[in-house]
Design a protein around this motif. Sequence first.
Motif, short mmCIF file in Angstrom:
data_model
loop_
_atom_site.label_atom_id
_atom_site.label_comp_id
_atom_site.label_asym_id
_atom_site.label_seq_id
_atom_site.Cartn_x
_atom_site.Cartn_y
_atom_site.Cartn_z
N ASP A 16 0.82 -1.21 0.00
CA ASP A 16 0.00 0.00 0.00
C ASP A 16 0.86 1.26 0.00
OD1 ASP A 16 -2.25 -1.59 0.00
OD2 ASP A 16 -2.71 -1.27 2.12
N LEU A 17 1.90 1.27 0.82
CA LEU A 17 2.78 2.43 0.89
C LEU A 17 3.52 2.65 -0.43
CD1 LEU A 17 3.62 4.66 2.79
CD2 LEU A 17 5.38 3.16 3.71
N HIS A 18 3.96 1.56 -1.03
CA HIS A 18 4.61 1.64 -2.34
C HIS A 18 3.64 2.24 -3.35
CE1 HIS A 18 5.80 0.07 -6.31
NE2 HIS A 18 7.03 0.21 -5.87
N HIS A 19 2.42 1.76 -3.37
CA HIS A 19 1.40 2.26 -4.29
C HIS A 19 1.13 3.75 -4.04
CE1 HIS A 19 -2.06 2.28 -6.93
NE2 HIS A 19 -2.74 2.86 -5.97
N PHE A 20 1.08 4.14 -2.79
CA PHE A 20 0.85 5.53 -2.40
C PHE A 20 1.90 6.44 -3.03
CE2 PHE A 20 1.57 9.09 0.46
CZ PHE A 20 0.30 9.52 0.76
N PHE A 21 3.18 6.11 -2.84
CA PHE A 21 4.25 6.94 -3.39
C PHE A 21 4.33 6.82 -4.91
CE2 PHE A 21 5.89 7.08 0.97
CZ PHE A 21 6.22 8.43 1.05
N TYR A 22 4.18 5.62 -5.42
CA TYR A 22 4.25 5.39 -6.87
C TYR A 22 3.18 6.20 -7.61
CZ TYR A 22 4.47 2.84 -11.30
OH TYR A 22 4.59 2.51 -12.62
N HIS A 41 9.80 -12.14 4.92
CA HIS A 41 8.56 -11.60 5.51
C HIS A 41 7.62 -11.09 4.43
CE1 HIS A 41 11.08 -10.85 9.26
NE2 HIS A 41 10.09 -11.62 9.68
N LEU A 42 8.17 -10.33 3.51
CA LEU A 42 7.34 -9.78 2.44
C LEU A 42 6.77 -10.89 1.57
CD1 LEU A 42 9.51 -6.71 1.42
CD2 LEU A 42 7.40 -6.72 2.77
N ASP A 43 7.59 -11.85 1.20
CA ASP A 43 7.13 -12.95 0.36
C ASP A 43 5.99 -13.72 1.03
OD1 ASP A 43 9.02 -12.27 -1.52
OD2 ASP A 43 10.34 -13.96 -1.09
N GLU A 44 6.14 -14.01 2.30
CA GLU A 44 5.11 -14.78 3.02
C GLU A 44 3.79 -14.00 3.08
OE1 GLU A 44 6.87 -15.74 6.78
OE2 GLU A 44 8.08 -17.36 5.92
N ASP A 45 3.88 -12.70 3.31
CA ASP A 45 2.66 -11.90 3.42
C ASP A 45 2.00 -11.67 2.06
OD1 ASP A 45 3.08 -11.71 6.12
OD2 ASP A 45 3.62 -9.59 6.11
N LEU A 46 2.79 -11.35 1.07
CA LEU A 46 2.22 -10.96 -0.23
C LEU A 46 1.81 -12.14 -1.10
CD1 LEU A 46 4.52 -7.97 -1.17
CD2 LEU A 46 2.15 -7.90 -0.37
N SER A 47 2.44 -13.28 -0.93
CA SER A 47 2.14 -14.41 -1.81
C SER A 47 0.69 -14.85 -1.71
CB SER A 47 3.08 -15.58 -1.52
OG SER A 47 2.83 -16.10 -0.22
N ILE A 74 11.23 -5.98 -6.31
CA ILE A 74 11.48 -4.54 -6.35
C ILE A 74 10.80 -3.77 -5.22
CG2 ILE A 74 11.84 -4.50 -8.85
CD1 ILE A 74 8.94 -3.26 -9.00
N LEU A 75 9.88 -4.38 -4.55
CA LEU A 75 9.04 -3.67 -3.57
C LEU A 75 9.87 -2.97 -2.49
CD1 LEU A 75 6.17 -2.98 -2.65
CD2 LEU A 75 6.22 -5.06 -1.29
N LYS A 76 10.71 -3.69 -1.81
CA LYS A 76 11.47 -3.12 -0.70
C LYS A 76 12.44 -2.05 -1.20
CE LYS A 76 14.40 -4.39 3.21
NZ LYS A 76 14.96 -5.51 3.98
N THR A 77 13.15 -2.33 -2.26
CA THR A 77 14.12 -1.38 -2.79
C THR A 77 13.45 -0.10 -3.25
OG1 THR A 77 15.54 -3.20 -3.49
CG2 THR A 77 15.95 -1.06 -4.50
#
Length: 86
Positions: free
Chosen positions: A7-13, A50-56, A70-73
């Motif tokens: 969500d935060l990535h989408h917000f800034f993107y 952590h990200l993979d487990e949550d987003l998958s 690319i999400l974290k970077t």
Amino acid sequence: AGRDFYDLHHFFYSGYKYEPKIILERTKLKPKMYLEKLVKFITDEVSQRHLDEDLSTLLPVDAFHKIRKILKTELLTFLTDEIQRI
């Protein structure tokens, strides 16, 4: 945590703006300091696993594979750019 990242990535993107007064009200920190703490937390505490487990489980397979590497970077880049801007 993964959904929050997404969500935060989408917000800034998407170029959305935040209200600095709300950050100050809810965190008792000025936006710059809050974002600096957020970058440190992400860097130190949030792993790719952590990200993979949550987003998958939250995203379609193709969307998950596109964003996972690319999400974290990108999020850290967005946050760092915003810190320098303010």
